[in-house]
Design a protein around this motif. Structure first.
Motif, short mmCIF file in Angstrom:
data_model
loop_
_atom_site.label_atom_id
_atom_site.label_comp_id
_atom_site.label_asym_id
_atom_site.label_seq_id
_atom_site.Cartn_x
_atom_site.Cartn_y
_atom_site.Cartn_z
N ARG A 191 29.07 39.67 23.14
CA ARG A 191 28.24 39.91 24.52
C ARG A 191 26.66 39.48 24.62
O ARG A 191 26.55 38.48 25.89
CB ARG A 191 28.34 41.14 25.16
CG ARG A 191 27.68 42.11 26.25
CD ARG A 191 28.60 40.10 27.29
NE ARG A 191 29.67 40.93 27.47
CZ ARG A 191 29.94 39.93 28.01
NH1 ARG A 191 29.11 39.22 29.03
NH2 ARG A 191 31.80 40.35 28.47
N PRO A 192 25.85 39.03 23.11
CA PRO A 192 24.43 38.45 23.48
C PRO A 192 24.70 36.91 24.06
O PRO A 192 23.65 36.09 24.54
CB PRO A 192 24.10 39.13 22.61
CG PRO A 192 24.37 40.38 22.36
CD PRO A 192 25.79 40.02 22.29
N LEU A 193 25.69 36.78 23.23
CA LEU A 193 25.71 34.96 23.40
C LEU A 193 26.54 35.23 24.45
O LEU A 193 25.99 33.57 25.26
CB LEU A 193 26.87 34.60 22.48
CG LEU A 193 26.36 34.37 21.07
CD1 LEU A 193 27.38 34.45 19.70
CD2 LEU A 193 25.08 34.28 20.28
N TYR A 194 27.44 35.49 25.20
CA TYR A 194 28.13 35.32 27.14
C TYR A 194 26.96 35.36 27.81
O TYR A 194 26.64 34.26 28.28
CB TYR A 194 28.89 36.50 26.80
CG TYR A 194 30.48 36.28 26.31
CD1 TYR A 194 31.31 35.06 26.37
CD2 TYR A 194 31.07 37.02 25.37
CE1 TYR A 194 32.25 35.17 25.77
CE2 TYR A 194 31.71 37.13 24.51
CZ TYR A 194 32.60 35.64 25.01
OH TYR A 194 33.93 35.69 24.77
N ASP A 195 25.93 36.68 27.73
CA ASP A 195 25.05 36.03 28.28
C ASP A 195 24.21 35.02 28.39
O ASP A 195 23.34 34.41 29.27
CB ASP A 195 24.03 37.85 28.36
CG ASP A 195 24.52 39.05 28.00
OD1 ASP A 195 26.08 38.64 28.77
OD2 ASP A 195 24.29 40.27 27.68
N ALA A 196 24.33 34.45 27.60
CA ALA A 196 22.51 33.29 27.21
C ALA A 196 23.38 31.99 28.02
O ALA A 196 23.18 31.65 27.94
CB ALA A 196 22.72 33.11 25.76
N LEU A 197 24.90 32.51 27.33
CA LEU A 197 25.43 31.26 28.37
C LEU A 197 25.78 31.12 30.02
O LEU A 197 25.21 30.26 30.73
CB LEU A 197 26.81 31.29 27.52
CG LEU A 197 27.17 30.61 26.27
CD1 LEU A 197 28.66 30.51 26.41
CD2 LEU A 197 27.19 29.10 26.38
N ASP A 202 27.24 26.83 34.98
CA ASP A 202 27.75 27.64 36.48
C ASP A 202 28.91 28.47 35.86
O ASP A 202 29.33 28.21 34.58
CB ASP A 202 28.11 26.57 36.25
CG ASP A 202 29.14 27.33 38.27
OD1 ASP A 202 28.37 27.60 39.15
OD2 ASP A 202 30.24 27.31 38.40
N ARG A 203 28.63 29.90 36.39
CA ARG A 203 29.47 31.13 35.74
C ARG A 203 31.28 30.69 35.86
O ARG A 203 32.02 31.15 35.02
CB ARG A 203 29.30 32.19 36.17
CG ARG A 203 30.15 33.67 36.14
CD ARG A 203 29.50 34.91 36.49
NE ARG A 203 28.01 34.70 36.47
CZ ARG A 203 27.81 36.11 35.79
NH1 ARG A 203 28.59 36.03 35.05
NH2 ARG A 203 26.41 36.00 35.58
N ASP A 204 31.49 30.16 37.03
CA ASP A 204 32.69 29.73 37.42
C ASP A 204 33.60 28.93 35.54
O ASP A 204 34.55 28.75 35.72
CB ASP A 204 32.98 28.54 38.11
CG ASP A 204 33.04 30.25 39.56
OD1 ASP A 204 33.41 31.74 39.08
OD2 ASP A 204 33.10 29.79 40.60
#
Length: 325
Positions: A191-197, A202-204
């Motif tokens: 999750r911390p890596l996803y949060d940084a991305l 752009d989320r989409d």
């Protein structure tokens, strides 16, 4: 011993630069500077700052205002945090504008940049070395800056994919016994890596990039047996690797790739008696060419001020109560 003679200096602020941007709302920046340099008196009159006091303090304040103006000329806004960091940087002999004006990535209306001298050294090391180790406590930006450098490298087409990984120690990297799909099992660890991305892209676009393999986020166990060419590879939470896992990861390096390994050797979650691979690798690779070790500390914490104090307090406690890790 006689007291040092008082000196005077005048700084003329360009008419194009509002004094409130330099001194802060209700002079909050001015009060910070006066508190940091009690040997200097600062008087604001019109577009001039008149300084008086001992030579060392006046010289430092004069240089500080010059650096603050240099930051403002880049259209950045000064904040209490950036003024305090500028003072800390000056005291180390660094120029705040060299650090604070060094942009890594502009995305979604915000600019990501190093905020401390050690962070700037870390970013520069990633830029000039094939393998970089970022070692330091929580909140020092190790992972966040590494992901920013990876996204910047992808956008500039210097690499063709990003690989983000971390050990799922709490599950022993044996994920089969956990309920749910593979994605549901590994998501909590990644999750911390996803949060940084999500902060940088752009989320989409992220699901599309992951589906196409341009971005891969996976537990460390899934790296075994692979060779990663033309990639920017980040191993996060590396203090939770064993020596064998660290060697396995580092030998995944392929042609045209960059690796960044981040971790905090004071927060090892491995079973008792297991030596952290991040500790061992410092002894093995310290003098190897094209490998850089960057160490950050409590002064580089960019979260809430209290986090830095907590890190320092734990550091003092650990010095008095050494543990075997």
């Amino acid at each position: 011993m006689t007291a040092s003679a008082e000196i005077h200096a005048t700084i003329v602020v360009p008419a194009s630069q509002p004094m409130v941007a330099l001194l802060g709302s209700n002079d909050e920046f001015l009060r910070i500077i006066e508190g940091a340099f009690p040997g200097a008196d600062i008087l604001a009159r019109g577009n001039e700052l008149r300084l008086s006091g001992d030579a060392a303090s006046v010289s430092m304040v004069e240089l500080l205002f010059a650096e603050m103006l240099a930051v403002l000329r880049t259209s950045q806004q000064l904040t209490v945090e950036s003024v305090e960091r500028s003072i800390a940087l000056l005291r180390t002999g660094a120029r705040p504008s060299d650090v604070l004006n060094s942009n890594i990535l502009s995305s979604r209306g915000r600019t990501i940049r190093a905020k401390t001298l050690n962070q700037k050294r870390y970013v520069d090391a990633i830029d000039t070395h094939t393998i970089t180790f970022g070692i330091g406590p929580a909140g020092t930006g190790k992972t966040y800056l590494a992901v920013a450098m990876a996204v910047q490298a992808l956008q500039s087409k210097r690499i063709s994919r990003i690989v983000l990984t971390r050990p799922a120690v709490e599950a022993g990297e044996r994920l089969g016994f956990l309920p749910g799909t593979l994605s549901e099992k590994i998501d909590p660890y990644l999750r911390p890596l996803y949060d940084a991305l999500h902060d940088m892209l752009d989320r989409d676009s992220i699901p599309r990039l992951m589906t196409s393999g341009v971005i891969e986020v996976a537990p460390l166990a899934y790296m075994r047996g692979r060779t990663l060419n033309d990639a920017f590879i980040i191993l996060d939470e590396a203090q939770n690797t064993t020596a064998e896992q660290m060697k396995m990861f580092l030998t995944r390096l392929g042609f045209g790739s960059t690796m960044v390994v981040t971790g905090d050797v004071t927060q090892v979650d491995l079973p008792g008696g297991t030596m952290s691979g991040l500790r061992v690798v410092q002894e093995i690779l310290e003098d190897v060419d094209d490998v850089a070790f960057c160490r950050l500390d409590s002064q580089d914490v960019v979260r809430h001020k209290l986090v830095g104090r907590i890190v320092e307090a734990y550091g003092r406690y650990d010095e008095l109560n050494p543990r075997r890790v």
